[in-house]
Enzyme design. Structure first.
Site, PDB file in Angstrom:
ATOM      1  N   HIS A   1       0.028   5.766   0.759  1.00 39.57           N
ATOM      2  CA  HIS A   1      -0.780   6.888   1.297  1.00 39.57           C
ATOM      3  C   HIS A   1      -0.687   8.145   0.586  1.00 39.57           C
ATOM      4  CE1 HIS A   1      -1.589   3.761   4.306  1.00 39.57           C
ATOM      5  NE2 HIS A   1      -0.259   3.964   4.855  1.00 39.57           N
TER       6      HIS A   1
ATOM      7  N   HIS B   1       4.871   0.435   0.437  1.00 41.10           N
ATOM      8  CA  HIS B   1       5.412  -0.775   1.436  1.00 41.10           C
ATOM      9  C   HIS B   1       4.224  -1.733   2.203  1.00 41.10           C
ATOM     10  CE1 HIS B   1       2.796   2.589   3.556  1.00 41.10           C
ATOM     11  NE2 HIS B   1       2.578   1.727   4.314  1.00 41.10           N
TER      12      HIS B   1
ATOM     13  N   GLN C   1       0.909  -1.115   0.112  1.00 41.15           N
ATOM     14  CA  GLN C   1      -0.151  -0.108   0.038  1.00 41.15           C
ATOM     15  C   GLN C   1       0.936   1.349   0.096  1.00 41.15           C
ATOM     16  OE1 GLN C   1      -1.305   0.767   4.426  1.00 41.15           O
ATOM     17  NE2 GLN C   1      -1.616  -1.249   3.894  1.00 41.15           N
TER      18      GLN C   1
ATOM     19  N   GLU D   1       3.560   7.728   8.128  1.00 43.31           N
ATOM     20  CA  GLU D   1       3.719   6.745   8.990  1.00 43.31           C
ATOM     21  C   GLU D   1       5.091   6.763   9.606  1.00 43.31           C
ATOM     22  OE1 GLU D   1       0.038   3.664   7.515  1.00 43.31           O
ATOM     23  OE2 GLU D   1       2.441   2.900   7.446  1.00 43.31           O
TER      24      GLU D   1
ATOM     25  N   ARG E   1      -4.299   0.631  -2.168  1.00 39.56           N
ATOM     26  CA  ARG E   1      -3.699  -0.628  -2.313  1.00 39.56           C
ATOM     27  C   ARG E   1      -3.083  -0.950  -3.526  1.00 39.56           C
ATOM     28  NH1 ARG E   1      -7.642  -0.656   1.488  1.00 39.56           N
ATOM     29  NH2 ARG E   1      -7.104  -1.184   3.616  1.00 39.56           N
TER      30      ARG E   1
END
Length: 410
Positions: free
Chosen positions: A100, A264, A98, A135, A283
């Site tokens: 972001h 990642h 996935q 993240e 995804r």
């Protein structure tokens, strides 16, 4: 300063031991436990444990008094929301591949899907909120992941070492343009291959990986990973995509940052994860969930090279900070290896703080206020209006605490 009760998310890829052991519960747990959520996420907010035995949602507390709980600056910047979510993530099986979006991409995507009338909880919704989702993961145990595109020259070496005839055309495609544009071309080709072509190519790649492992080739770990993914997700284009990514192994205390657009997948292990309080995920594969290839390609960053490993910058005795560009969060680690005679760490911040004890026990002493002992697996909420807290080891053994705060970047 109030203790938290935090939600455990029971996803199928989770561990039946890691989170249960951290929380001092029955091991193994009856069902897989994948994530422990600490924060004010609307999907599963933490609860404050009041002295009278009652509980109240942290989300409700923040919503009722954003300035008092978050501080004026944090409340203004993030529109009254706690901008971060702290997690303990425990993976026994790989998560989906996935990426972001950036803040701009998230805002545009959210507006576009709102205008199209797609329900926010729809399975095909890419942007349920208008915010970015950077993240950072910090290993508690050895932690395995795929993250970021490998240097193309090394990927060419890997593909050539497999010596699969049907891979040759793709290998030379990248060899002719070993840069971000070449990676984009190859990734796009692979992720859009018709299923019959995938079904013909993947078995050859997996057979070559078996041979490579038997012969102890230079890319042993990468090939073992492809074999594991191929067994778990047969016929999935994400297995091919894994050949293009850095295979990283974090040791306890080591961390890596996943900025917007970074492709990642977390494979195995237990970590502390801090992320922006967002649900936006695009995804690529290794999942039965919704995959939107055109939108993913709009979001992906094909910059390539090794993923930086962060070990925490020492800023005071027993205090290490993981610096990132994220505005939403900052993670720090307090650690006393032997627990004896260690100096206290002063936990002070203009905004809110969450402290999570991951080893031993610590004593929290606020200036002019109460003291609290925090044991392994316990956590505490410190609103912006609380005075500074001194954190020191208790009980004589090694102690470790992770601290989540809002970021300080512009």
């Amino acid at each position: 300063m109030e203790l938290l009760r935090n939600a455990v998310r029971p996803y199928a890829w989770g561990s039946r031991t890691a989170i249960a052991d951290l929380l001092g519960k029955q091991v193994p747990a009856p069902h897989p436990e994948a994530e422990l959520w600490l924060g004010a996420h609307p999907g599963d907010p933490s609860r404050l444990l009041r002295p009278d035995g009652t509980e109240v949602s942290l989300l409700e507390v923040v919503s009722a008094d954003p300035i008092g709980q978050l501080g004026p600056e944090c409340a203004r910047r993030w529109d009254g929301r706690l901008p971060f979510l702290l997690k303990v993530l425990a993976a026994d099986e790989p998560l989906s591949l996935q990426a972001h979006p950036s803040a701009r991409q998230a805002a545009e995507g959210f507006a576009r899907e709102e205008a199209a009338g797609i329900p926010r909880d729809a399975a095909n919704r890419n942007y349920p909120d208008p915010t970015a989702k950077p993240e950072l993961v910090c290993a508690l145990t050895e932690f395995d992941a795929l993250a970021g595109f490998r240097d193309p020259h090394r990927t060419v070496d890997l593909l050539r070492s497999l010596d699969v005839p049907d891979l040759a055309v793709y290998t030379e495609l990248l060899a002719a343009q070993p840069d971000a544009d070449g990676l984009r071309a190859l990734f796009t080709t692979w992720i859009t291959l018709p299923q019959p072509a995938l079904d013909g190519l993947l078995p050859q790649v997996l057979d070559a990986c078996v041979l490579h492992v038997k012969e102890h080739g230079d890319f042993d770990l990468e090939c073992r990973t492809v074999l594991e993914l191929g067994e778990a997700y047969p016929g999935d284009a994400g297995v091919l995509a894994a050949l293009l990514l850095n295979r990283i192994v974090l040791q306890p205390g080591e961390a890596t940052y996943m900025p917007a657009g970074n492709l990642h997948a977390y494979l195995r292990g237990t970590c502390v994860e801090i992320l922006a309080n967002s649900d936006n995920i695009l995804r690529c594969g290794l999942t039965p969930k919704h995959v939107d290839v055109p939108e993913l390609l709009r979001v992906l960053d094909f910059a390539c090279g090794d993923m930086p490993v962060l070990r925490g910058e020492p800023v005071a005795p027993h205090l290490y900070v993981y610096r990132t560009p994220a505005r939403e969060f900052e993670l720090s680690r307090m650690e006393w290896p032997d627990g004896h005679g260690g100096r206290p760490v002063r936990a002070e911040h203009r905004g809110p703080q969450i402290l999570l004890c991951t080893a031993g026990s610590v004593r929290l002493a606020s200036e002019g206020g109460p003291e609290l002992c925090l044991h392994r697996g316990q956590s505490v909420w410190l609103p912006a209006t609380d005075p500074a807290v001194l954190v020191s080891p208790a009980g004589g053994g090694a102690a470790q605490v992770f601290r989540a705060t809002a970021g300080t970047g512009s």
